[in-house]
Scaffold this active site. Structure first.
Site, PDB file in Angstrom:
ATOM      1  N   ASN A  68     -28.804  -6.975  51.703  1.00 44.33           N
ATOM      2  CA  ASN A  68     -28.857  -6.416  53.031  1.00 44.33           C
ATOM      3  C   ASN A  68     -29.034  -4.904  52.983  1.00 44.33           C
ATOM      4  O   ASN A  68     -29.083  -4.296  51.913  1.00 44.33           O
ATOM      5  CB  ASN A  68     -27.612  -6.816  53.827  1.00 44.33           C
ATOM      6  CG  ASN A  68     -27.917  -7.057  55.287  1.00 44.33           C
ATOM      7  OD1 ASN A  68     -28.661  -6.307  55.896  1.00 44.33           O
ATOM      8  ND2 ASN A  68     -27.330  -8.095  55.839  1.00 44.33           N
ATOM      9  N   HIS A  99     -23.325   8.332  32.869  1.00 44.29           N
ATOM     10  CA  HIS A  99     -23.076   9.582  32.158  1.00 44.29           C
ATOM     11  C   HIS A  99     -21.778   9.444  31.371  1.00 44.29           C
ATOM     12  O   HIS A  99     -20.914   8.647  31.725  1.00 44.29           O
ATOM     13  CB  HIS A  99     -22.993  10.774  33.123  1.00 44.29           C
ATOM     14  CG  HIS A  99     -21.935  10.617  34.164  1.00 44.29           C
ATOM     15  ND1 HIS A  99     -20.599  10.855  33.927  1.00 44.29           N
ATOM     16  CD2 HIS A  99     -22.028  10.208  35.447  1.00 44.29           C
ATOM     17  CE1 HIS A  99     -19.913  10.614  35.033  1.00 44.29           C
ATOM     18  NE2 HIS A  99     -20.747  10.214  35.974  1.00 44.29           N
ATOM     19  N   THR A 145     -13.213  -4.471  39.781  1.00 40.63           N
ATOM     20  CA  THR A 145     -13.141  -3.875  38.449  1.00 40.63           C
ATOM     21  C   THR A 145     -12.902  -4.908  37.358  1.00 40.63           C
ATOM     22  O   THR A 145     -13.012  -4.594  36.180  1.00 40.63           O
ATOM     23  CB  THR A 145     -12.003  -2.837  38.390  1.00 40.63           C
ATOM     24  OG1 THR A 145     -10.770  -3.497  38.665  1.00 40.63           O
ATOM     25  CG2 THR A 145     -12.227  -1.710  39.381  1.00 40.63           C
ATOM     26  N   LYS A 146     -12.532  -6.141  37.754  1.00 42.59           N
ATOM     27  CA  LYS A 146     -12.226  -7.213  36.796  1.00 42.59           C
ATOM     28  C   LYS A 146     -12.909  -8.493  37.234  1.00 42.59           C
ATOM     29  O   LYS A 146     -13.325  -8.632  38.389  1.00 42.59           O
ATOM     30  CB  LYS A 146     -10.718  -7.434  36.732  1.00 42.59           C
ATOM     31  CG  LYS A 146      -9.966  -6.228  36.208  1.00 42.59           C
ATOM     32  CD  LYS A 146      -8.521  -6.575  35.953  1.00 42.59           C
ATOM     33  CE  LYS A 146      -7.662  -5.488  35.556  1.00 42.59           C
ATOM     34  NZ  LYS A 146      -7.734  -4.483  34.782  1.00 42.59           N
TER      35      LYS A 146
END
Length: 173
Positions: A68, A99, A145-146
């Site tokens: 979307n 980075h 994050t997991k």
């Protein structure tokens, strides 16, 4: 008719693709293709979608999935989006930090895998190294994050279990 012509225009940036549709007008979806492999099935892309594909990266988007408005995918290693996935507005999917943390640390890239039939809510962020299981739902505004198990609802920052979904309901419904 316009959506189909715009899909043909967008398909020139893909290495292989099915039938692509572009919806929503301006700005048109943008693909920055630095030499990796970009493959999509029959998919729909809304205005403002941005895909950044690194030189050795692979991005796979399954049949029936849509991205979307203003969704951003940064793929430096590998991102797999399954079939029939619904990715809402302003979602960010990244498999890289892009980075180093300091001058001595390397850039870390880890694949992202999104299973079939996954829904990702508005303004969610999917970070590197995450696998989201088949039929999972990510609530709006979540930071994943997991890994997320199949057929679950996760939300928050960081995303936590909210509910388990009924296994008898088909993922592709």
């Amino acid at each position: 008719m316009w959506e189909h012509i715009a899909g043909l225009w967008l398909s020139r940036k893909f290495d292989r693709n099915g039938y692509l549709i572009v919806t929503g007008g301006w700005p048109m979806p943008k693909v920055i293709h630095k030499g990796g492999t970009l493959v999509a099935g029959n998919c729909q892309f809304y205005s403002g979608v941005r895909i950044e594909l690194g030189a050795r990266a692979t991005l796979l988007i399954g049949n029936g999935s849509y991205l979307n408005r203003n969704t951003l995918i940064v793929c430096e290693d590998r991102v797999e989006i399954g079939e029939n996935c619904k990715i809402a507005w302003d979602v960010i999917i990244m498999d890289s930090d892009l980075h180093p943390i300091n001058d001595k640390s390397p850039i870390v890239n880890k694949p992202v895998r999104i299973g079939d039939g996954v829904w990702i809510g508005c303004r969610s962020i999917i970070l590197k190294g995450v696998t989201i299981g088949e039929g999972a739902v990510i609530a709006a505004g979540s930071v994943v994050t997991k890994n997320i198990p199949p057929r679950t609802v996760y939300g928050g920052s960081p995303a936590k279990l909210i509910a388990k979904l009924d296994a008898s309901i088909p993922v592709h419904a």
